[in-house]
Structure formats: C-alpha cells, structure tokens
Design a protein around this motif. Sequence first.
Motif, PDB file in Angstrom:
ATOM      1  N   GLU A 192      37.527  30.536  43.146  1.00  0.00           N
ATOM      2  CA  GLU A 192      38.954  30.673  42.880  1.00  0.00           C
ATOM      3  C   GLU A 192      39.276  32.045  42.303  1.00  0.00           C
ATOM      4  O   GLU A 192      38.493  32.631  41.564  1.00  0.00           O
ATOM      5  CB  GLU A 192      39.409  29.588  41.896  1.00  0.00           C
ATOM      6  CG  GLU A 192      39.306  28.169  42.457  1.00  0.00           C
ATOM      7  CD  GLU A 192      39.836  27.141  41.484  1.00  0.00           C
ATOM      8  OE1 GLU A 192      40.255  27.533  40.372  1.00  0.00           O
ATOM      9  OE2 GLU A 192      39.824  25.946  41.820  1.00  0.00           O
ATOM     10  N   HIS A 193      40.447  32.550  42.655  1.00  0.00           N
ATOM     11  CA  HIS A 193      41.006  33.781  42.086  1.00  0.00           C
ATOM     12  C   HIS A 193      40.075  34.993  42.271  1.00  0.00           C
ATOM     13  O   HIS A 193      39.939  35.820  41.371  1.00  0.00           O
ATOM     14  CB  HIS A 193      41.313  33.584  40.597  1.00  0.00           C
ATOM     15  CG  HIS A 193      42.149  32.371  40.313  1.00  0.00           C
ATOM     16  ND1 HIS A 193      43.403  32.176  40.854  1.00  0.00           N
ATOM     17  CD2 HIS A 193      41.871  31.262  39.585  1.00  0.00           C
ATOM     18  CE1 HIS A 193      43.885  31.004  40.446  1.00  0.00           C
ATOM     19  NE2 HIS A 193      42.980  30.429  39.685  1.00  0.00           N
ATOM     20  N   ARG A 194      39.436  35.070  43.424  1.00  0.00           N
ATOM     21  CA  ARG A 194      38.582  36.220  43.731  1.00  0.00           C
ATOM     22  C   ARG A 194      38.936  36.797  45.109  1.00  0.00           C
ATOM     23  O   ARG A 194      38.085  36.874  45.995  1.00  0.00           O
ATOM     24  CB  ARG A 194      37.110  35.796  43.709  1.00  0.00           C
ATOM     25  CG  ARG A 194      36.602  35.404  42.332  1.00  0.00           C
ATOM     26  CD  ARG A 194      36.349  36.632  41.490  1.00  0.00           C
ATOM     27  NE  ARG A 194      35.797  36.309  40.183  1.00  0.00           N
ATOM     28  CZ  ARG A 194      35.070  37.149  39.464  1.00  0.00           C
ATOM     29  NH1 ARG A 194      34.803  38.347  39.930  1.00  0.00           N
ATOM     30  NH2 ARG A 194      34.600  36.786  38.286  1.00  0.00           N
ATOM     31  N   PRO A 195      40.189  37.217  45.301  1.00  0.00           N
ATOM     32  CA  PRO A 195      40.587  37.695  46.628  1.00  0.00           C
ATOM     33  C   PRO A 195      39.860  38.960  47.062  1.00  0.00           C
ATOM     34  O   PRO A 195      39.514  39.117  48.236  1.00  0.00           O
ATOM     35  CB  PRO A 195      42.096  37.940  46.481  1.00  0.00           C
ATOM     36  CG  PRO A 195      42.310  38.134  45.018  1.00  0.00           C
ATOM     37  CD  PRO A 195      41.325  37.244  44.341  1.00  0.00           C
ATOM     38  N   MET A 196      39.614  39.888  46.129  1.00  0.00           N
ATOM     39  CA  MET A 196      38.948  41.129  46.517  1.00  0.00           C
ATOM     40  C   MET A 196      37.476  40.903  46.831  1.00  0.00           C
ATOM     41  O   MET A 196      36.920  41.515  47.735  1.00  0.00           O
ATOM     42  CB  MET A 196      39.086  42.176  45.397  1.00  0.00           C
ATOM     43  CG  MET A 196      40.512  42.637  45.150  1.00  0.00           C
ATOM     44  SD  MET A 196      41.300  43.368  46.599  1.00  0.00           S
ATOM     45  CE  MET A 196      42.364  42.016  47.109  1.00  0.00           C
ATOM     46  N   LEU A 197      36.835  39.996  46.081  1.00  0.00           N
ATOM     47  CA  LEU A 197      35.459  39.636  46.406  1.00  0.00           C
ATOM     48  C   LEU A 197      35.406  39.034  47.809  1.00  0.00           C
ATOM     49  O   LEU A 197      34.514  39.368  48.615  1.00  0.00           O
ATOM     50  CB  LEU A 197      34.916  38.631  45.387  1.00  0.00           C
ATOM     51  CG  LEU A 197      33.542  38.022  45.705  1.00  0.00           C
ATOM     52  CD1 LEU A 197      32.465  39.095  45.691  1.00  0.00           C
ATOM     53  CD2 LEU A 197      33.212  36.896  44.724  1.00  0.00           C
ATOM     54  N   ALA A 198      36.362  38.149  48.114  1.00  0.00           N
ATOM     55  CA  ALA A 198      36.402  37.547  49.449  1.00  0.00           C
ATOM     56  C   ALA A 198      36.590  38.610  50.516  1.00  0.00           C
ATOM     57  O   ALA A 198      35.967  38.551  51.590  1.00  0.00           O
ATOM     58  CB  ALA A 198      37.532  36.521  49.513  1.00  0.00           C
ATOM     59  N   ALA A 199      37.426  39.610  50.244  1.00  0.00           N
ATOM     60  CA  ALA A 199      37.666  40.670  51.221  1.00  0.00           C
ATOM     61  C   ALA A 199      36.400  41.489  51.470  1.00  0.00           C
ATOM     62  O   ALA A 199      36.071  41.819  52.617  1.00  0.00           O
ATOM     63  CB  ALA A 199      38.797  41.572  50.733  1.00  0.00           C
TER      64      ALA A 199
ATOM     65  N   ALA B 243      35.282  45.715  42.361  1.00  0.00           N
ATOM     66  CA  ALA B 243      34.595  45.885  41.084  1.00  0.00           C
ATOM     67  C   ALA B 243      35.582  46.219  39.967  1.00  0.00           C
ATOM     68  O   ALA B 243      35.453  45.728  38.837  1.00  0.00           O
ATOM     69  CB  ALA B 243      33.545  46.984  41.209  1.00  0.00           C
ATOM     70  N   PHE B 244      36.581  47.053  40.272  1.00  0.00           N
ATOM     71  CA  PHE B 244      37.554  47.467  39.262  1.00  0.00           C
ATOM     72  C   PHE B 244      38.518  46.342  38.902  1.00  0.00           C
ATOM     73  O   PHE B 244      38.870  46.165  37.725  1.00  0.00           O
ATOM     74  CB  PHE B 244      38.337  48.679  39.763  1.00  0.00           C
ATOM     75  CG  PHE B 244      39.396  49.164  38.806  1.00  0.00           C
ATOM     76  CD1 PHE B 244      39.057  49.892  37.680  1.00  0.00           C
ATOM     77  CD2 PHE B 244      40.740  48.871  39.042  1.00  0.00           C
ATOM     78  CE1 PHE B 244      40.044  50.330  36.793  1.00  0.00           C
ATOM     79  CE2 PHE B 244      41.724  49.304  38.169  1.00  0.00           C
ATOM     80  CZ  PHE B 244      41.373  50.039  37.043  1.00  0.00           C
ATOM     81  N   THR B 245      38.953  45.584  39.888  1.00  0.00           N
ATOM     82  CA  THR B 245      39.980  44.570  39.644  1.00  0.00           C
ATOM     83  C   THR B 245      39.424  43.218  39.208  1.00  0.00           C
ATOM     84  O   THR B 245      40.105  42.456  38.519  1.00  0.00           O
ATOM     85  CB  THR B 245      40.843  44.362  40.904  1.00  0.00           C
ATOM     86  OG1 THR B 245      40.003  43.980  41.999  1.00  0.00           O
ATOM     87  CG2 THR B 245      41.586  45.640  41.260  1.00  0.00           C
ATOM     88  N   GLU B 246      38.180  42.902  39.623  1.00  0.00           N
ATOM     89  CA  GLU B 246      37.657  41.563  39.353  1.00  0.00           C
ATOM     90  C   GLU B 246      36.338  41.551  38.596  1.00  0.00           C
ATOM     91  O   GLU B 246      35.901  40.482  38.164  1.00  0.00           O
ATOM     92  CB  GLU B 246      37.478  40.807  40.678  1.00  0.00           C
ATOM     93  CG  GLU B 246      38.782  40.559  41.419  1.00  0.00           C
ATOM     94  CD  GLU B 246      38.600  39.839  42.744  1.00  0.00           C
ATOM     95  OE1 GLU B 246      39.608  39.503  43.380  1.00  0.00           O
ATOM     96  OE2 GLU B 246      37.434  39.617  43.135  1.00  0.00           O
ATOM     97  N   GLY B 247      35.699  42.691  38.445  1.00  0.00           N
ATOM     98  CA  GLY B 247      34.436  42.738  37.729  1.00  0.00           C
ATOM     99  C   GLY B 247      33.286  42.179  38.542  1.00  0.00           C
ATOM    100  O   GLY B 247      33.348  42.089  39.768  1.00  0.00           O
ATOM    101  N   ALA B 248      32.217  41.777  37.850  1.00  0.00           N
ATOM    102  CA  ALA B 248      31.023  41.268  38.531  1.00  0.00           C
ATOM    103  C   ALA B 248      31.328  39.931  39.200  1.00  0.00           C
ATOM    104  O   ALA B 248      32.096  39.122  38.675  1.00  0.00           O
ATOM    105  CB  ALA B 248      29.886  41.103  37.529  1.00  0.00           C
ATOM    106  N   PRO B 249      30.725  39.675  40.340  1.00  0.00           N
ATOM    107  CA  PRO B 249      30.964  38.398  41.033  1.00  0.00           C
ATOM    108  C   PRO B 249      30.351  37.237  40.261  1.00  0.00           C
ATOM    109  O   PRO B 249      29.358  37.394  39.556  1.00  0.00           O
ATOM    110  CB  PRO B 249      30.273  38.591  42.391  1.00  0.00           C
ATOM    111  CG  PRO B 249      29.243  39.647  42.156  1.00  0.00           C
ATOM    112  CD  PRO B 249      29.835  40.558  41.119  1.00  0.00           C
TER     113      PRO B 249
END
Length: 311
Positions: A38-45, A201-207
């Motif tokens: 949840e709430h990890r759109p940039m990781l998903a991208a 990495a900047f917007t969401e940090g470590a996965p």
Amino acid sequence: MGGVLGDRSGRLGVTLTAALAPAAWGTTYLVTTQLLPEHRPMLAAVVRALPAGLILLAIGRKLPHGRWWGRAVVLGMLNIGLFFPLVFIGAYRLPGGVAATIGAIQPLLVAFLSVPVLSLRPSRRAVLAGLVGVGGVALLVLQGGARLDGLGVAAMVAGIALMATGTVLTRRWGRPEGVSMLDLTSWQLVVGGLFLVPVAAFTEGAPPALTGGNLLGFAYLGLFGTALAYVLWFRGIDRLGAGPASFLGLINPVVATTGGLLVLGQTLNGWQLLGLLLALGALVAGQPRPPRRVRPGQPAPAAPARVHTHA
C-alpha cells in the motif's frame, strides 16, 4: 483479391495483439489494490519498468546509436519516466472513474497532435468517435458524487498528454533499420526506470519487506503488463498508426470494470451498460475502414487528406 484479404487479416491480427496491451493495463488497478504494497506508487513504477526493460535489453542485446540515443531518452521519459509518476499521482488522488474518464481523452489528443507532428488532419469520424468514447467511459466508470482533486486532475491530464505525445512521436520516428520493436521498447523502459529509481528513493525511502503476494503482483505487472504489453503497443502504433492505436486504449476501463464485476462482486447498472456499448462502439469506429477492392477499370480510391507543414 488475395492481397486485399491478406492485408485485412494481417491488420486484424496486429489490432488484436495490440489490444492486449490496454487490456493488460486495465487489470493494473485490481492487481495494485489486491497484491502490491500500500501507498508505494513510485516503488511500483520502478519495479514495473526497470526489470522489464533490462530483461528485454538482455534478449535484444542492442543499444541505440547516433541520434537514437536522444530519441530513446525523449520517448522513455514521455512514455515511462514522466508518465508513470503522474498517472500514479492521479490514480491515488482521484476516484478510479474520474482517472479513467480523463485517460479516455487520449485519442482526441493524438488526433490533434497528429496535425503538426504527422501532417495528418483528423477526420470528423475520428473526432466524433473520440468524443463518444469519452462519454461512454464516463457513463461506465463515473459514480455519483465523485470528488475532483485539483492536483490529481492536473497530474492525470499532464500524464495522458505526455503519453499522447510519445505515441505520435513513436509513429513519426519509427525505429532504426535492423532494430526490433523489442529493442525500442527496452530502451524506453530502461531510460524511464533509471529516472524513477532516485524519484522513488527520495519520495518513499527504502522499500518494505515484500510478501509472496507482492512478488506475484510485481511479476505480473512487470512481465505481462509492461514487457509484453509495451512491445505489442509500440508494434501496434508502428503498424496501425497513432490514431487507430490510441482508440484501443478504451479497452482499459472496460477491462477494469469487468475485473471489478468478476473479482470484487460489483454490479453493472443500465447507464454503465450503455457506456460500455458506447466505448466499444467508439473503439471500432476509431479504426480505419478496410481498403475497398478495386475492380478492373475502376479508379483507385483517393488518398486521405494530408496537411503539409514545414519542418
């Protein structure tokens, strides 16, 4: 006659395979909500774009050359690097129906961008089909009381405009001699994926720690919803043209709605059924008419009108 039938069957085959791309993208919302963190759109991208691009690059083993280094960067940013974050922002800030309705304007944007970029004047039939498509998608997916978030709307419109531009440029530039559509797709995914790594990495940090369901969802989106889908999509643009291919995007909300019916137990009311029929009708109307068989002694049909511009 055999040549005409062969052209028709070949075009139909390309159309059907290209349609698999927006059909796969129509399952993205369901996969994202059911399987991804949840709430990890940039990781998903990132996970969707970069591994798929590297796999295709390893298969094709070709790098851009000459001016195609710059073109690969431009297309990679338009179709992947900037498009993915903007659409994810829109998807997270808007109801799914609003986001899908905004996405349905892509055929209209492609039609109007084709005038200066491809020197092609959109037909009244294509413009009308585009308007009907937007209306059909709105009836299909919009719910009463849907809220409009200004930033979400702006992000979604910008993302769709960028992809429409990328679609038209993909048609204009084609691909270098000796380079397959797989290679061209790999360049764009790698460029977009590499751009998205520092953004994530900047917007969401470590996965976060990933579960088996997360890995399954990422594998599906990366291999089927991205690697295969984008190869088929760019092949469709190359063979069909930017306008007809863009109308196939109307399959996206149709599949998304169908997924909700089958998996989430949602229901379809009368207005939604009308919207479904309008969207499918616009998709069919947006495809060019097949060439007529020319009998001996009969003049050939006139070529489509073109607008001549100076580059």
